[in-house]
Scaffold this motif. Structure first.
Motif, PDB file in Angstrom:
ATOM      1  N   PHE A   1       0.834  -1.201   0.000  1.00 10.32           N
ATOM      2  CA  PHE A   1       0.000   0.000   0.000  1.00 10.32           C
ATOM      3  C   PHE A   1       0.870   1.253   0.000  1.00 10.32           C
ATOM      4  O   PHE A   1       0.670   2.172  -0.802  1.00 10.32           O
ATOM      5  CB  PHE A   1      -0.919  -0.001   1.217  1.00 10.32           C
ATOM      6  N   ALA A   2       1.854   1.293   0.894  1.00  8.85           N
ATOM      7  CA  ALA A   2       2.727   2.465   0.997  1.00  8.85           C
ATOM      8  C   ALA A   2       3.560   2.649  -0.266  1.00  8.85           C
ATOM      9  O   ALA A   2       3.708   3.766  -0.774  1.00  8.85           O
ATOM     10  CB  ALA A   2       3.637   2.333   2.213  1.00  8.85           C
TER      11      ALA A   2
ATOM     12  N   GLN B   1       2.937   1.603  -3.363  1.00  7.06           N
ATOM     13  CA  GLN B   1       2.146   2.011  -4.518  1.00  7.06           C
ATOM     14  C   GLN B   1       1.597   3.421  -4.362  1.00  7.06           C
ATOM     15  O   GLN B   1       1.441   4.142  -5.353  1.00  7.06           O
ATOM     16  CB  GLN B   1       0.987   1.029  -4.747  1.00  7.06           C
ATOM     17  N   LEU B   2       1.322   3.839  -3.143  1.00  6.52           N
ATOM     18  CA  LEU B   2       0.874   5.215  -2.910  1.00  6.52           C
ATOM     19  C   LEU B   2       1.961   6.190  -3.357  1.00  6.52           C
ATOM     20  O   LEU B   2       1.687   7.203  -4.023  1.00  6.52           O
ATOM     21  CB  LEU B   2       0.544   5.417  -1.433  1.00  6.52           C
ATOM     22  N   ILE B   3       3.194   5.890  -2.994  1.00  5.77           N
ATOM     23  CA  ILE B   3       4.328   6.715  -3.417  1.00  5.77           C
ATOM     24  C   ILE B   3       4.518   6.628  -4.925  1.00  5.77           C
ATOM     25  O   ILE B   3       4.707   7.632  -5.616  1.00  5.77           O
ATOM     26  CB  ILE B   3       5.613   6.278  -2.681  1.00  5.77           C
ATOM     27  N   ASP B   4       4.454   5.415  -5.458  1.00  2.00           N
ATOM     28  CA  ASP B   4       4.681   5.205  -6.886  1.00  2.00           C
ATOM     29  C   ASP B   4       3.626   5.916  -7.722  1.00  2.00           C
ATOM     30  O   ASP B   4       3.934   6.551  -8.737  1.00  2.00           O
ATOM     31  CB  ASP B   4       4.664   3.706  -7.191  1.00  2.00           C
ATOM     32  N   GLY B   5       2.362   5.824  -7.315  1.00  2.00           N
ATOM     33  CA  GLY B   5       1.294   6.448  -8.078  1.00  2.00           C
ATOM     34  C   GLY B   5       1.377   7.956  -8.065  1.00  2.00           C
ATOM     35  O   GLY B   5       1.072   8.616  -9.056  1.00  2.00           O
ATOM     36  N   ALA B   6       1.815   8.521  -6.942  1.00  2.00           N
ATOM     37  CA  ALA B   6       1.895   9.977  -6.819  1.00  2.00           C
ATOM     38  C   ALA B   6       3.166  10.543  -7.428  1.00  2.00           C
ATOM     39  O   ALA B   6       3.165  11.636  -7.981  1.00  2.00           O
ATOM     40  CB  ALA B   6       1.818  10.374  -5.345  1.00  2.00           C
ATOM     41  N   LEU B   7       4.278   9.789  -7.343  1.00  2.00           N
ATOM     42  CA  LEU B   7       5.568  10.311  -7.771  1.00  2.00           C
ATOM     43  C   LEU B   7       6.118   9.624  -9.014  1.00  2.00           C
ATOM     44  O   LEU B   7       7.143  10.047  -9.541  1.00  2.00           O
ATOM     45  CB  LEU B   7       6.597  10.176  -6.639  1.00  2.00           C
TER      46      LEU B   7
ATOM     47  N   ILE C   1      11.271  -0.087  -3.422  1.00  2.00           N
ATOM     48  CA  ILE C   1      10.907  -0.355  -2.027  1.00  2.00           C
ATOM     49  C   ILE C   1      10.580  -1.831  -1.820  1.00  2.00           C
ATOM     50  O   ILE C   1      11.076  -2.480  -0.884  1.00  2.00           O
ATOM     51  CB  ILE C   1       9.710   0.522  -1.613  1.00  2.00           C
ATOM     52  N   SER C   2       9.749  -2.392  -2.693  1.00  2.00           N
ATOM     53  CA  SER C   2       9.332  -3.786  -2.542  1.00  2.00           C
ATOM     54  C   SER C   2      10.493  -4.745  -2.728  1.00  2.00           C
ATOM     55  O   SER C   2      10.660  -5.696  -1.957  1.00  2.00           O
ATOM     56  CB  SER C   2       8.228  -4.110  -3.559  1.00  2.00           C
ATOM     57  N   ASN C   3      11.314  -4.497  -3.732  1.00  2.00           N
ATOM     58  CA  ASN C   3      12.436  -5.394  -3.990  1.00  2.00           C
ATOM     59  C   ASN C   3      13.454  -5.347  -2.859  1.00  2.00           C
ATOM     60  O   ASN C   3      14.043  -6.367  -2.487  1.00  2.00           O
ATOM     61  CB  ASN C   3      13.107  -5.022  -5.311  1.00  2.00           C
ATOM     62  N   THR C   4      13.671  -4.151  -2.289  1.00  2.00           N
ATOM     63  CA  THR C   4      14.580  -4.021  -1.151  1.00  2.00           C
ATOM     64  C   THR C   4      14.107  -4.870   0.015  1.00  2.00           C
ATOM     65  O   THR C   4      14.903  -5.558   0.676  1.00  2.00           O
ATOM     66  CB  THR C   4      14.683  -2.547  -0.716  1.00  2.00           C
ATOM     67  N   LEU C   5      12.811  -4.852   0.274  1.00  2.00           N
ATOM     68  CA  LEU C   5      12.251  -5.659   1.361  1.00  2.00           C
ATOM     69  C   LEU C   5      12.433  -7.145   1.088  1.00  2.00           C
ATOM     70  O   LEU C   5      12.878  -7.902   1.961  1.00  2.00           O
ATOM     71  CB  LEU C   5      10.757  -5.348   1.521  1.00  2.00           C
ATOM     72  N   LEU C   6      12.107  -7.599  -0.112  1.00  2.00           N
ATOM     73  CA  LEU C   6      12.172  -9.022  -0.427  1.00  2.00           C
ATOM     74  C   LEU C   6      13.593  -9.567  -0.364  1.00  2.00           C
ATOM     75  O   LEU C   6      13.826 -10.674   0.122  1.00  2.00           O
ATOM     76  CB  LEU C   6      11.582  -9.279  -1.818  1.00  2.00           C
TER      77      LEU C   6
ATOM     78  N   LEU D   1      -5.551   6.163  -5.239  1.00  2.00           N
ATOM     79  CA  LEU D   1      -5.181   7.302  -4.404  1.00  2.00           C
ATOM     80  C   LEU D   1      -3.920   7.985  -4.919  1.00  2.00           C
ATOM     81  O   LEU D   1      -3.802   9.206  -4.882  1.00  2.00           O
ATOM     82  CB  LEU D   1      -4.972   6.843  -2.953  1.00  2.00           C
ATOM     83  N   GLY D   2      -2.971   7.189  -5.430  1.00  2.00           N
ATOM     84  CA  GLY D   2      -1.738   7.757  -5.947  1.00  2.00           C
ATOM     85  C   GLY D   2      -1.986   8.654  -7.148  1.00  2.00           C
ATOM     86  O   GLY D   2      -1.395   9.725  -7.276  1.00  2.00           O
ATOM     87  N   ALA D   3      -2.875   8.235  -8.050  1.00  2.00           N
ATOM     88  CA  ALA D   3      -3.194   9.052  -9.229  1.00  2.00           C
ATOM     89  C   ALA D   3      -3.856  10.364  -8.821  1.00  2.00           C
ATOM     90  O   ALA D   3      -3.599  11.416  -9.411  1.00  2.00           O
ATOM     91  CB  ALA D   3      -4.113   8.267 -10.167  1.00  2.00           C
ATOM     92  N   LEU D   4      -4.699  10.323  -7.808  1.00  2.00           N
ATOM     93  CA  LEU D   4      -5.364  11.534  -7.322  1.00  2.00           C
ATOM     94  C   LEU D   4      -4.352  12.506  -6.731  1.00  2.00           C
ATOM     95  O   LEU D   4      -4.420  13.724  -6.957  1.00  2.00           O
ATOM     96  CB  LEU D   4      -6.421  11.164  -6.286  1.00  2.00           C
ATOM     97  N   LEU D   5      -3.373  11.974  -5.981  1.00  7.53           N
ATOM     98  CA  LEU D   5      -2.336  12.820  -5.396  1.00  7.53           C
ATOM     99  C   LEU D   5      -1.496  13.491  -6.482  1.00  7.53           C
ATOM    100  O   LEU D   5      -1.123  14.654  -6.365  1.00  7.53           O
ATOM    101  CB  LEU D   5      -1.434  11.995  -4.472  1.00  7.53           C
ATOM    102  N   ALA D   6      -1.190  12.743  -7.552  1.00  9.14           N
ATOM    103  CA  ALA D   6      -0.395  13.305  -8.639  1.00  9.14           C
ATOM    104  C   ALA D   6      -1.107  14.483  -9.293  1.00  9.14           C
ATOM    105  O   ALA D   6      -0.478  15.435  -9.751  1.00  9.14           O
ATOM    106  CB  ALA D   6      -0.099  12.228  -9.685  1.00  9.14           C
ATOM    107  N   LYS D   7      -2.426  14.429  -9.332  1.00  8.87           N
ATOM    108  CA  LYS D   7      -3.208  15.501  -9.956  1.00  8.87           C
ATOM    109  C   LYS D   7      -3.288  16.732  -9.066  1.00  8.87           C
ATOM    110  O   LYS D   7      -3.340  17.868  -9.546  1.00  8.87           O
ATOM    111  CB  LYS D   7      -4.614  14.985 -10.259  1.00  8.87           C
TER     112      LYS D   7
END
Length: 255
Positions: free
Chosen positions: A20-21, A23-29, A36-41, A221-227
């Motif tokens: 969630f975190a 993709q929120l960053i990815d969608g907005a930025l 982030i995900s690959n670093t965790l895995l 939500l990420g797309a909305l933030l980008a707008k």
């Protein structure tokens, strides 16, 4: 459905939060889900780079589809730029995935992360003096090819490489982010198919499922933030996120 036990659901929760975190960053930025995900895995779970990248791309098939539809709805896409990015990106992604299946990409990852850290610093500095007049980017197809290759080989990098370089060339942040995110859907589908051919369906894990659930939930939500975000603030945040994620990944790769 017998595998869906309380213990399984409990194991899913941390990865849902990360998905969630991220993709929120990815969608907005326009970047950072893969990083982030690959670093965790790789760093926390100890997955091999090839399996981590495969799992992340399988998740991104769904998150980028949701994100792309959201950006299209909010008119965040430059279709001319999209058409010039997507084919080179797919070709680069196939090459990167093929090499990663046969070679440990951790050898090249420190160099990629160092490069992305420099790009982040340049973007952050640029955000304090962004020009009002936009420029048409000239370096597009080679950028898509390189971005697709690094994304597949490094488990993430399409957004950081492509979005950051386009912004440096003078493109509008909101439409650049939407365009790059939408093109990424076609990249992730191709890369996932390449990984499935090379590794089979063993890339599906508890972590993959959790990232998928959290990522799809956050995409609109990420797309909305980008707008809604102001241009300078958005560009500055791209730089900060890129610097932070790249330096952390570089540190993990070197220790």
């Amino acid at each position: 459905m017998d595998f869906i036990t309380p213990a399984y659901l409990e194991a899913l929760l941390p990865f849902i939060a990360v998905g969630f975190a991220a993709q929120l960053i990815d969608g907005a930025l326009g970047m950072a889900f893969g990083v982030i995900s690959n670093t965790l895995l790789v760093s926390v779970l100890g997955l091999a780079p090839a399996r981590a990248s495969a799992g992340v791309h399988l998740v991104e098939m769904f998150t980028t589809a949701a994100s792309g539809l959201s950006h299209a709805f909010h008119r965040n896409i430059d279709w001319s730029l999209f058409s010039r990015l997507v084919i080179p990106g797919v070709i680069g992604g196939i090459g990167g995935a093929y090499i990663l299946v046969h070679l440990d990409a951790s050898i090249t990852r420190p160099f990629v992360m160092a490069y992305l850290s420099i790009i982040g610093i340049m973007l952050f500095a640029r955000s304090f003096g962004i020009p009002t007049q936009r420029k048409k980017p000239r370096f597009i197809a080679p950028l898509g090819l390189i971005g697709g290759f690094l994304d597949a080989a490094g488990g993430g990098g399409w957004g950081p490489v492509v979005t950051s370089n386009l912004l440096i060339q003078g493109t509008e942040p909101r439409r650049t982010i939407g365009t790059v995110n939408t093109a990424e859907f076609f990249l992730t589908v191709t890369v996932s198919i390449t990984f499935i051919i090379g590794l089979g369906f063993e890339a599906f894990t508890v972590a993959t499922m959790g990232l998928l659930i959290g990522g799809v939930a956050a995409a609109p939500l990420g797309a909305l933030l980008a707008k809604r975000f102001p241009t300078m603030l958005l560009l500055r945040m791209v730089g900060v996120v890129l610097i932070a994620t790249s330096l952390f990944s570089l540190y993990r790769a070197l220790v």
